[in-house]
Motif scaffolding. Structure first.
Motif, PDB file in Angstrom:
ATOM      1  N   GLN A 131       0.825  -1.200   0.000  1.00 24.03           N
ATOM      2  CA  GLN A 131       0.000   0.000   0.000  1.00 24.03           C
ATOM      3  C   GLN A 131       0.865   1.259   0.000  1.00 24.03           C
ATOM      4  OE1 GLN A 131      -2.078   1.163   3.502  1.00 24.03           O
ATOM      5  NE2 GLN A 131      -3.832   1.918   2.335  1.00 24.03           N
TER       6      GLN A 131
ATOM      7  N   SER B 206       0.804   3.877  -3.028  1.00 26.65           N
ATOM      8  CA  SER B 206       0.416   5.277  -2.821  1.00 26.65           C
ATOM      9  C   SER B 206       1.473   6.221  -3.390  1.00 26.65           C
ATOM     10  CB  SER B 206       0.187   5.562  -1.341  1.00 26.65           C
ATOM     11  OG  SER B 206       1.406   5.565  -0.628  1.00 26.65           O
TER      12      SER B 206
ATOM     13  N   VAL C 227      -4.988   5.949 -11.853  1.00 30.85           N
ATOM     14  CA  VAL C 227      -6.117   5.504 -11.039  1.00 30.85           C
ATOM     15  C   VAL C 227      -7.389   5.313 -11.858  1.00 30.85           C
ATOM     16  CG1 VAL C 227      -5.292   6.384  -8.843  1.00 30.85           C
ATOM     17  CG2 VAL C 227      -6.590   7.882 -10.340  1.00 30.85           C
TER      18      VAL C 227
ATOM     19  N   GLN D  93      -8.874  -0.021 -14.171  1.00 31.73           N
ATOM     20  CA  GLN D  93      -9.720  -0.828 -13.295  1.00 31.73           C
ATOM     21  C   GLN D  93      -8.899  -1.677 -12.318  1.00 31.73           C
ATOM     22  OE1 GLN D  93     -12.945  -0.423 -13.191  1.00 31.73           O
ATOM     23  NE2 GLN D  93     -13.220  -1.910 -11.574  1.00 31.73           N
TER      24      GLN D  93
ATOM     25  N   ILE E 146      -7.517   0.452  -9.462  1.00 27.06           N
ATOM     26  CA  ILE E 146      -8.590   0.806  -8.524  1.00 27.06           C
ATOM     27  C   ILE E 146      -8.954  -0.386  -7.640  1.00 27.06           C
ATOM     28  CG2 ILE E 146     -11.020   1.467  -8.372  1.00 27.06           C
ATOM     29  CD1 ILE E 146     -10.593   3.133 -10.894  1.00 27.06           C
ATOM     30  N   GLN E 147      -9.042  -1.577  -8.223  1.00 31.76           N
ATOM     31  CA  GLN E 147      -9.408  -2.763  -7.449  1.00 31.76           C
ATOM     32  C   GLN E 147      -8.353  -3.089  -6.407  1.00 31.76           C
ATOM     33  OE1 GLN E 147     -10.054  -5.809 -10.366  1.00 31.76           O
ATOM     34  NE2 GLN E 147     -12.203  -5.249 -10.690  1.00 31.76           N
TER      35      GLN E 147
ATOM     36  N   TRP F 133      -6.106  -1.019  -5.118  1.00 28.01           N
ATOM     37  CA  TRP F 133      -6.063   0.074  -4.149  1.00 28.01           C
ATOM     38  C   TRP F 133      -7.206  -0.026  -3.136  1.00 28.01           C
ATOM     39  CZ3 TRP F 133      -2.731   3.084  -2.125  1.00 28.01           C
ATOM     40  CH2 TRP F 133      -3.106   4.237  -1.452  1.00 28.01           C
ATOM     41  N   HIS F 134      -8.417  -0.277  -3.627  1.00 27.65           N
ATOM     42  CA  HIS F 134      -9.557  -0.395  -2.710  1.00 27.65           C
ATOM     43  C   HIS F 134      -9.458  -1.653  -1.852  1.00 27.65           C
ATOM     44  CE1 HIS F 134     -11.721   3.136  -3.876  1.00 27.65           C
ATOM     45  NE2 HIS F 134     -11.749   2.789  -5.159  1.00 27.65           N
ATOM     46  N   SER F 135      -8.929  -2.726  -2.386  1.00 32.53           N
ATOM     47  CA  SER F 135      -8.754  -3.947  -1.590  1.00 32.53           C
ATOM     48  C   SER F 135      -7.765  -3.725  -0.455  1.00 32.53           C
ATOM     49  CB  SER F 135      -8.270  -5.093  -2.475  1.00 32.53           C
ATOM     50  OG  SER F 135      -9.212  -5.392  -3.464  1.00 32.53           O
TER      51      SER F 135
ATOM     52  N   ASN G  30      -6.920  -0.861   0.878  1.00 36.68           N
ATOM     53  CA  ASN G  30      -7.500   0.083   1.837  1.00 36.68           C
ATOM     54  C   ASN G  30      -8.561  -0.568   2.709  1.00 36.68           C
ATOM     55  OD1 ASN G  30      -5.954   2.335   1.296  1.00 36.68           O
ATOM     56  ND2 ASN G  30      -7.280   3.008  -0.358  1.00 36.68           N
ATOM     57  N   SER G  31      -9.366  -1.454   2.135  1.00 39.94           N
ATOM     58  CA  SER G  31     -10.402  -2.102   2.944  1.00 39.94           C
ATOM     59  C   SER G  31      -9.803  -3.082   3.951  1.00 39.94           C
ATOM     60  CB  SER G  31     -11.410  -2.815   2.049  1.00 39.94           C
ATOM     61  OG  SER G  31     -10.804  -3.884   1.363  1.00 39.94           O
TER      62      SER G  31
ATOM     63  N   GLU H  59      -7.511  -0.252   6.479  1.00 39.45           N
ATOM     64  CA  GLU H  59      -8.157   0.889   7.130  1.00 39.45           C
ATOM     65  C   GLU H  59      -8.668   0.567   8.540  1.00 39.45           C
ATOM     66  OE1 GLU H  59      -8.961   4.690   7.727  1.00 39.45           O
ATOM     67  OE2 GLU H  59      -7.909   3.891   5.984  1.00 39.45           O
TER      68      GLU H  59
END
Length: 95
Positions: free
Chosen positions: A22, A26, A36, A39, A42-43, A45-47, A49-50, A53
């Motif tokens: 991560q 970043s 960004v 696709q 984004i996938q 990055w969101h994975s 972060n989830s 976080e």
């Protein structure tokens, strides 16, 4: 009991690599190396972060506000290193 300690150390290593991924991602996003709008970016990055976080959120409550610099990953990496040292130094008592 030795195998349980190895499993815990493996989970700590996996978490460490997620944090490292991560952080690097970043940097790459901020320097414009990664787009960004793609696709897969984004996938991933969101994975990440989830996953991370919920770990960062309680730490960010206690850290001072710094503009543009997130110290939560550093605190988590230091905490993981401390936990790893404690486990390795006390593993002989559990075997």
């Amino acid at each position: 009991m030795g195998s349980l300690i190895q499993i815990v150390l493996l989970l700590l290593d996996v978490l460490w690599y997620f944090i490292l991924a991560q952080i690097i991602m970043s940097w790459l996003i901020n320097f414009g190396v990664l787009n960004v709008r793609q696709q897969i970016v984004i996938q991933i990055w969101h994975s990440l972060n989830s996953i991370l976080e919920p770990i960062y959120r309680p730490i960010r409550k206690f850290l001072p506000a710094t503009s543009g610099l997130d110290l939560a990953p550093l605190v988590v990496i230091i905490g993981l290193s401390v936990i790893r040292i404690i486990i390795l130094n006390n593993a002989i008592y559990f075997v």
